[in-house]
Design an enzyme around this catalytic site. Structure first.
Site, mmCIF file in Angstrom:
data_model
loop_
_atom_site.group_PDB
_atom_site.id
_atom_site.type_symbol
_atom_site.label_atom_id
_atom_site.label_comp_id
_atom_site.label_asym_id
_atom_site.label_seq_id
_atom_site.Cartn_x
_atom_site.Cartn_y
_atom_site.Cartn_z
ATOM 1 N N GLY A 100 -4.014 16.191 0.618
ATOM 2 C CA GLY A 100 -4.821 16.168 -0.523
ATOM 3 C C GLY A 100 -6.476 16.682 0.219
ATOM 4 O O GLY A 100 -6.538 16.290 0.756
ATOM 5 N N TYR A 128 -7.136 2.940 -13.902
ATOM 6 C CA TYR A 128 -7.537 4.254 -13.633
ATOM 7 C C TYR A 128 -9.343 4.468 -13.240
ATOM 8 O O TYR A 128 -10.147 3.931 -12.628
ATOM 9 C CB TYR A 128 -6.399 5.709 -13.597
ATOM 10 C CG TYR A 128 -7.338 6.426 -12.464
ATOM 11 C CD1 TYR A 128 -6.425 6.185 -11.000
ATOM 12 C CD2 TYR A 128 -8.386 7.272 -13.164
ATOM 13 C CE1 TYR A 128 -7.049 7.243 -10.807
ATOM 14 C CE2 TYR A 128 -8.907 8.489 -11.841
ATOM 15 C CZ TYR A 128 -8.118 7.968 -10.752
ATOM 16 O OH TYR A 128 -8.842 9.396 -10.044
HETATM 17 P P1 NAI Z 1 -3.332 12.571 -2.792
HETATM 18 O O1 NAI Z 1 -2.404 11.583 -3.089
HETATM 19 O O2 NAI Z 1 -3.261 13.590 -2.367
HETATM 20 O O3 NAI Z 1 -3.831 11.531 -1.260
HETATM 21 C C1 NAI Z 1 -4.229 10.074 -1.734
HETATM 22 C C2 NAI Z 1 -3.819 9.561 -0.649
HETATM 23 O O4 NAI Z 1 -3.425 8.053 -0.336
HETATM 24 C C3 NAI Z 1 -2.609 10.094 -0.164
HETATM 25 O O5 NAI Z 1 -2.569 10.094 1.579
HETATM 26 C C4 NAI Z 1 -1.742 8.538 -0.574
HETATM 27 O O6 NAI Z 1 -0.298 8.016 0.668
HETATM 28 C C5 NAI Z 1 -2.560 7.825 0.615
HETATM 29 N N1 NAI Z 1 -2.166 6.297 -0.375
HETATM 30 C C6 NAI Z 1 -1.870 6.112 -1.559
HETATM 31 N N2 NAI Z 1 -1.708 4.662 -1.745
HETATM 32 C C7 NAI Z 1 -2.032 4.251 0.112
HETATM 33 C C8 NAI Z 1 -1.815 2.639 -0.302
HETATM 34 N N3 NAI Z 1 -1.368 1.918 -0.895
HETATM 35 N N4 NAI Z 1 -2.691 2.530 1.286
HETATM 36 C C9 NAI Z 1 -3.208 3.551 2.062
HETATM 37 N N5 NAI Z 1 -3.376 5.205 1.941
HETATM 38 C C10 NAI Z 1 -2.710 4.818 0.442
HETATM 39 O O7 NAI Z 1 -4.851 12.004 -3.646
HETATM 40 P P2 NAI Z 1 -5.421 13.528 -3.950
HETATM 41 O O8 NAI Z 1 -5.819 13.911 -5.634
HETATM 42 O O9 NAI Z 1 -6.614 13.624 -2.351
HETATM 43 O O10 NAI Z 1 -7.197 12.269 -3.688
HETATM 44 C C11 NAI Z 1 -8.010 11.545 -3.871
HETATM 45 C C12 NAI Z 1 -8.603 10.665 -4.541
HETATM 46 O O11 NAI Z 1 -9.078 10.970 -5.448
HETATM 47 C C13 NAI Z 1 -8.332 9.457 -5.056
HETATM 48 O O12 NAI Z 1 -9.069 7.902 -4.984
HETATM 49 C C14 NAI Z 1 -7.845 10.200 -6.121
HETATM 50 O O13 NAI Z 1 -8.053 8.669 -7.288
HETATM 51 C C15 NAI Z 1 -9.312 10.593 -6.596
HETATM 52 N N6 NAI Z 1 -9.679 11.203 -7.121
HETATM 53 C C16 NAI Z 1 -8.688 12.363 -7.474
HETATM 54 C C17 NAI Z 1 -8.847 13.644 -8.434
HETATM 55 C C18 NAI Z 1 -8.327 14.388 -8.868
HETATM 56 O O14 NAI Z 1 -7.756 15.499 -9.241
HETATM 57 N N7 NAI Z 1 -6.718 15.506 -7.378
HETATM 58 C C19 NAI Z 1 -10.233 13.446 -9.334
HETATM 59 C C20 NAI Z 1 -10.826 11.947 -9.516
HETATM 60 C C21 NAI Z 1 -10.673 11.658 -7.775
#
Ligand code: NAI
Length: 272
Positions: free
Chosen positions: A15, A160
């Site tokens: 992401g 969340y």
């Molecule tokens: P994603 O799921 O594509 O990437 C998240 C990454 O965090 C993954 O590579 C995953 O392996 C890693 N991760 C999860 N649990 C972990 C752990 N216990 N230890 C180490 N790494 C871990 O998600 P995305 O969408 O790129 O989100 C990134 C951030 O942005 C997150 O904090 C999410 O809450 C936040 N966010 C995302 C939104 C969206 O619409 N996609 C909206 C608002 C915030």
């Protein structure tokens, strides 16, 4: 600026974290990724031992690569509020996995060149009603067992935005202090809205809440892209953002402005 900056990116395997890595590397910067897989540092940020292992491994790598200094940190690692996972997972990964890395890597940042850190919140903090404030308070108090219990009681869906509110407030409390601004480290927060990533797809696939994902109003008429958010984060890490300190930047296609037009900025009322 040094020829090659060293930036730590948690959640770098997917992401917006992966998009941030791509942009930084295209700019010639060195990335130390931290994730559960496909990263320089493989660690589970959901446990105290995993967080310490991550801090130790980053410190060791930074010692070899850049004399122990780190110039940037972005804490993208996080998990969504699905109805199929416990709230405690979000308390531990999203909140404690963020602040432990901010705290643990701050000394390395203090040795960096025009260092900056960016933590990740969410527009769910303001556009999702019913944020459980007991969870927010327990998180900010650093009470992981207590926060985990309260988060399980509240559900992951409600937890969340609580984790993302606590992250934003932790950063606003710390950014202007001697340890951060006073040490030359700019700490800011990005609050994305709906951004098309595997996390958003996992939420869309949730049997109970999935349909909300495409019903939420986004005035610009589309979801964000991972690269748009990476661009904002890379800007905040860079030389043109040195006046940003403790800011919470919403990048959400207008959802927050649409639903909460007069709530930011909030005037300061002084009472006698
Ligand atoms: P994603 O799921 O594509 O990437 C998240 C990454 O965090 C993954 O590579 C995953 O392996 C890693 N991760 C999860 N649990 C972990 C752990 N216990 N230890 C180490 N790494 C871990 O998600 P995305 O969408 O790129 O989100 C990134 C951030 O942005 C997150 O904090 C999410 O809450 C936040 N966010 C995302 C939104 C969206 O619409 N996609 C909206 C608002 C915030």
């Amino acid at each position: 600026m040094n020829e090659q900056r060293t930036v730590v990116v948690t959640g770098s395997a997917s992401g917006m974290g992966a998009a941030t890595r791509t942009r930084l590397e295209a700019d010639g910067q060195r990335v130390i990724g931290v994730d559960l897989r496909d990263a320089e540092v493989i660690a589970d940020l959901g446990t105290p031992a995993g967080r310490q292992a991550a801090i130790d491994a980053v410190t060791e790598l930074a010692t070899d690569l850049s004399g122990g200094a780190v110039d940037g940190l972005v804490t993208w690692a996080g998990v969504p509020g699905l109805t199929t996972v416990p709230g405690s997972l979000l308390a531990s990964v999203n909140y404690f996995g963020t602040v432990a890395l901010l705290d643990g890597l701050r000394p390395l940042l203090a040795d960096g060149d025009r260092p900056a850190a960016v933590a990740i919140s969410s527009n769910s903090t303001t556009v999702q009603p019913g944020v459980p404030m007991d969870v927010v308070e327990l998180l900010l108090a650093g009470d992981e067992p207590g926060a985990r219990d309260a988060a399980d009681a509240a559900s992951a869906l409600a937890t969340y935005p609580a984790t993302k509110t606590a992250i934003a407030w932790w950063c606003r409390r710390h950014a202007p202090t001697g340890e951060w601004a006073g040490a030359g480290i700019n700490l800011n927060v990005v609050a994305p809205g709906a951004v098309e990533t595997p996390l958003l797809q996992a939420t869309r696939d949730d049997p109970t809440i999935g349909h909300f994902i495409d019903e939420f109003p986004i005035p610009v008429g589309r979801k964000g892209t991972a690269d748009e958010l990476a661009a904002l984060v890379v800007f905040l890490l860079g030389p043109d953002a040195r006046f940003f300190c403790g800011s919470v930047l919403f990048a959400d296609g207008g959802t927050d402005a649409h639903l909460r037009p007069d709530d930011q900025p909030r005037p300061w009322t002084l009472r006698r």
